[in-house]
Design a protein around this motif. Sequence first.
Motif, mmCIF file in Angstrom:
data_model
loop_
_atom_site.group_PDB
_atom_site.id
_atom_site.type_symbol
_atom_site.label_atom_id
_atom_site.label_comp_id
_atom_site.label_asym_id
_atom_site.label_seq_id
_atom_site.Cartn_x
_atom_site.Cartn_y
_atom_site.Cartn_z
ATOM 1 N N ARG A 83 -7.268 -4.018 14.035
ATOM 2 C CA ARG A 83 -8.327 -3.019 13.924
ATOM 3 C C ARG A 83 -8.867 -2.668 15.313
ATOM 4 O O ARG A 83 -8.932 -3.512 16.203
ATOM 5 N N THR A 215 -3.713 1.711 6.072
ATOM 6 C CA THR A 215 -4.668 2.643 6.678
ATOM 7 C C THR A 215 -5.954 2.720 5.854
ATOM 8 O O THR A 215 -7.061 2.752 6.397
ATOM 9 N N ALA A 216 -5.795 2.714 4.521
ATOM 10 C CA ALA A 216 -6.963 2.796 3.640
ATOM 11 C C ALA A 216 -7.823 1.552 3.701
ATOM 12 O O ALA A 216 -9.017 1.598 3.370
ATOM 13 N N LYS A 218 -9.052 0.217 6.193
ATOM 14 C CA LYS A 218 -10.144 0.460 7.141
ATOM 15 C C LYS A 218 -11.300 1.151 6.434
ATOM 16 O O LYS A 218 -12.471 0.791 6.626
ATOM 17 N N ARG A 219 -10.981 2.165 5.611
ATOM 18 C CA ARG A 219 -12.044 2.866 4.883
ATOM 19 C C ARG A 219 -12.661 1.975 3.812
ATOM 20 O O ARG A 219 -13.851 2.095 3.513
ATOM 21 N N ALA A 220 -11.829 1.088 3.238
ATOM 22 C CA ALA A 220 -12.358 0.158 2.238
ATOM 23 C C ALA A 220 -13.177 -0.951 2.876
ATOM 24 O O ALA A 220 -13.873 -1.690 2.178
ATOM 25 N N ASP A 221 -13.070 -1.083 4.205
ATOM 26 C CA ASP A 221 -13.784 -2.120 4.960
ATOM 27 C C ASP A 221 -13.436 -3.509 4.422
ATOM 28 O O ASP A 221 -14.308 -4.343 4.197
#
Length: 242
Positions: A83, A215-216, A218-221
Motif C-alpha cells: 500500500r 485494487t478494491a 484499498k477502497r474496502a480499507d
Amino acid sequence: SAYGFRSLGVLVDATFPVLAIILIFLATLAFRLLVTDSDRRMLRSAFGHFVSPDVLAEIERNAGELKLGGEVREISVLFVDIRKSTTLSEKLPPDALVSLINTLLDRWSASIIAQSGTIDKFIGDAIMAFWNAPLSKPDHQYYAARAALGIRKATAEVNADSEVSRIPKERGQWPLQCGVGMSSGPACVGNMGSETRFDYSAVGETVNVAARTETASKRADFDIVIAGALDSLARKLERQLG
C-alpha cells in the motif's frame, strides 16, 4: 559363427558385430540419459524459483502430466502489493526502497511457497500467484487463503523488525501495509510468450477479477479481500481473515 564353422566350414568373426551392438546400446543409453537430464533441467529452470521443493519434486516425477501450451482448469489466484508504494518511492532513498521491497517480496514469496502455491510473476512491488497448476492441488482455495494469512503475518513481522523499519520510520512511512486480492474459477494456464522465451502463466477472467479485487481492497480499507463464494475449508478460515 559356431554353426557356420561346424556345418559349412566357414569362419565368421563375430567380434565386430557384438562390439557394434554394445556400442549402439551404450550410445542409445547415454542419449536417453542426456535427454532426461535436459528435461529435468528445463523443469527446474521453469519452476525451481516459483514453487516449493516438494511441488518441484512432484512435477519431476509426473512430468508427463504437464500439458504445456495451455489448458483450462479451476485455479485460485492471489495478488498482493504494498500500500502507498508511490509515496514510499517518493520519500525513501532508492537503495533503501529496493532493500525494503525485496525484503517484503521475499517474506511474501515464502508464505506462498509454504502453501504449495506457484508464483507467476513479480510486478514491481506486487506478486501474482496461483494454486492448482501446474499440478492438481485439491482444496486450492483453502491453501490460497492460508497463504494470505501468512502474508499478513509476514508483513507484521517486517513492521516489527527495527533494522528494516529504521529509515522508513525516519521518513514517516511506517508501518507498512499490504493489500491481498483473491479469486477462484476457470483460467487458461500454460506457457505464454514467444518460441524463444516464455513463462508459465495464467490468463482469464478469474485472474482479472483477482487483480481488481486487490485494487478494491484499498477502497474496502481491509488487507485481505476474496471475490466470490468460499469453499468449505476456506470458510473455516473466514474468522481469521476477519
